[in-house]
Design a protein around this motif. Structure first.
Motif, PDB file in Angstrom:
ATOM      1  N   THR A  25     -30.453  -6.392 -61.484  1.00  0.00           N
ATOM      2  CA  THR A  25     -29.447  -7.356 -61.032  1.00  0.00           C
ATOM      3  C   THR A  25     -28.112  -6.728 -60.640  1.00  0.00           C
ATOM      4  N   SER A  26     -27.995  -5.396 -60.671  1.00  0.00           N
ATOM      5  CA  SER A  26     -26.708  -4.790 -60.329  1.00  0.00           C
ATOM      6  C   SER A  26     -26.900  -3.419 -59.692  1.00  0.00           C
ATOM      7  N   ALA A  27     -25.860  -2.962 -59.031  1.00  0.00           N
ATOM      8  CA  ALA A  27     -25.849  -1.639 -58.411  1.00  0.00           C
ATOM      9  C   ALA A  27     -24.413  -1.292 -58.039  1.00  0.00           C
ATOM     10  N   THR A  63     -22.760  -7.172 -59.192  1.00  0.00           N
ATOM     11  CA  THR A  63     -23.606  -7.729 -60.241  1.00  0.00           C
ATOM     12  C   THR A  63     -24.180  -9.052 -59.750  1.00  0.00           C
ATOM     13  N   GLY A  64     -25.186  -9.552 -60.469  1.00  0.00           N
ATOM     14  CA  GLY A  64     -25.795 -10.830 -60.104  1.00  0.00           C
ATOM     15  C   GLY A  64     -26.653 -10.739 -58.862  1.00  0.00           C
ATOM     16  N   LEU A  65     -27.167  -9.557 -58.560  1.00  0.00           N
ATOM     17  CA  LEU A  65     -27.989  -9.394 -57.363  1.00  0.00           C
ATOM     18  C   LEU A  65     -29.392  -9.952 -57.577  1.00  0.00           C
ATOM     19  N   ALA A  66     -29.981 -10.399 -56.513  1.00  0.00           N
ATOM     20  CA  ALA A  66     -31.388 -10.734 -56.460  1.00  0.00           C
ATOM     21  C   ALA A  66     -31.940  -9.988 -55.250  1.00  0.00           C
ATOM     22  N   VAL A  67     -33.244  -9.924 -55.128  1.00  0.00           N
ATOM     23  CA  VAL A  67     -33.836  -9.196 -54.012  1.00  0.00           C
ATOM     24  C   VAL A  67     -33.318  -9.743 -52.695  1.00  0.00           C
ATOM     25  N   GLU A  88     -31.658  -2.681 -48.944  1.00  0.00           N
ATOM     26  CA  GLU A  88     -32.332  -3.689 -49.757  1.00  0.00           C
ATOM     27  C   GLU A  88     -31.730  -3.632 -51.157  1.00  0.00           C
ATOM     28  N   ALA A  89     -31.401  -4.783 -51.730  1.00  0.00           N
ATOM     29  CA  ALA A  89     -30.728  -4.818 -53.029  1.00  0.00           C
ATOM     30  C   ALA A  89     -31.420  -5.764 -53.990  1.00  0.00           C
ATOM     31  N   GLY A  90     -31.259  -5.499 -55.277  1.00  0.00           N
ATOM     32  CA  GLY A  90     -31.735  -6.368 -56.338  1.00  0.00           C
ATOM     33  C   GLY A  90     -33.226  -6.269 -56.580  1.00  0.00           C
ATOM     34  N   GLY A  91     -33.659  -6.806 -57.729  1.00  0.00           N
ATOM     35  CA  GLY A  91     -35.067  -6.775 -58.079  1.00  0.00           C
ATOM     36  C   GLY A  91     -35.547  -5.355 -58.310  1.00  0.00           C
ATOM     37  N   ALA A  92     -36.841  -5.158 -58.174  1.00  0.00           N
ATOM     38  CA  ALA A  92     -37.379  -3.803 -58.290  1.00  0.00           C
ATOM     39  C   ALA A  92     -36.798  -2.980 -57.151  1.00  0.00           C
ATOM     40  N   PRO A  93     -36.188  -1.859 -57.434  1.00  0.00           N
ATOM     41  CA  PRO A  93     -35.552  -1.079 -56.368  1.00  0.00           C
ATOM     42  C   PRO A  93     -36.525  -0.748 -55.240  1.00  0.00           C
TER      43      PRO A  93
END
Length: 105
Positions: A25-27, A63-67, A88-93
């Protein structure tokens, strides 16, 4: 009379978003600084068209990312925007990470 600023900021050749400290959920996002004939005033970060944040310089903790697809656009004082950089952001990298980052599982 002053000429109106109509030129958008530009990215250096090969510019890309780099994501580090990635969780589901973050990066932390970073990117090279754009250039502009008058000056870059900030960067707009969006995911799937929804504005996440604005900043004057990278890096930026998210923060609070989703795919989804994250974009960064540079903006100048006249409101001109650069073409977007994407990742591409969030979820499984699903994006390229530095091979030296041992904290990703």
């Amino acid at each position: 009379p002053d000429a109106k600023d109509t030129a958008p900021p530009t990215w250096p050749a090969g510019a890309a978003i780099s994501l580090a400290d990635v969780t589901e959920t973050s990066a932390t996002a970073s990117w090279p600084e754009a250039t502009d004939d008058v000056g870059v005033t900030g960067y707009v970060v969006e995911k799937e068209g929804q504005r996440l944040a604005e900043t004057t310089a990278p890096p930026l903790s998210l923060t609070g990312l989703a795919v989804g697809t994250m974009t960064v656009k540079a903006r100048d004082a006249a409101g001109n925007e650069s073409p977007p950089l994407t990742a591409e952001a969030g979820g499984a990298p699903r994006f390229t990470l530095p091979s030296t980052d041992e904290s990703i599982s």
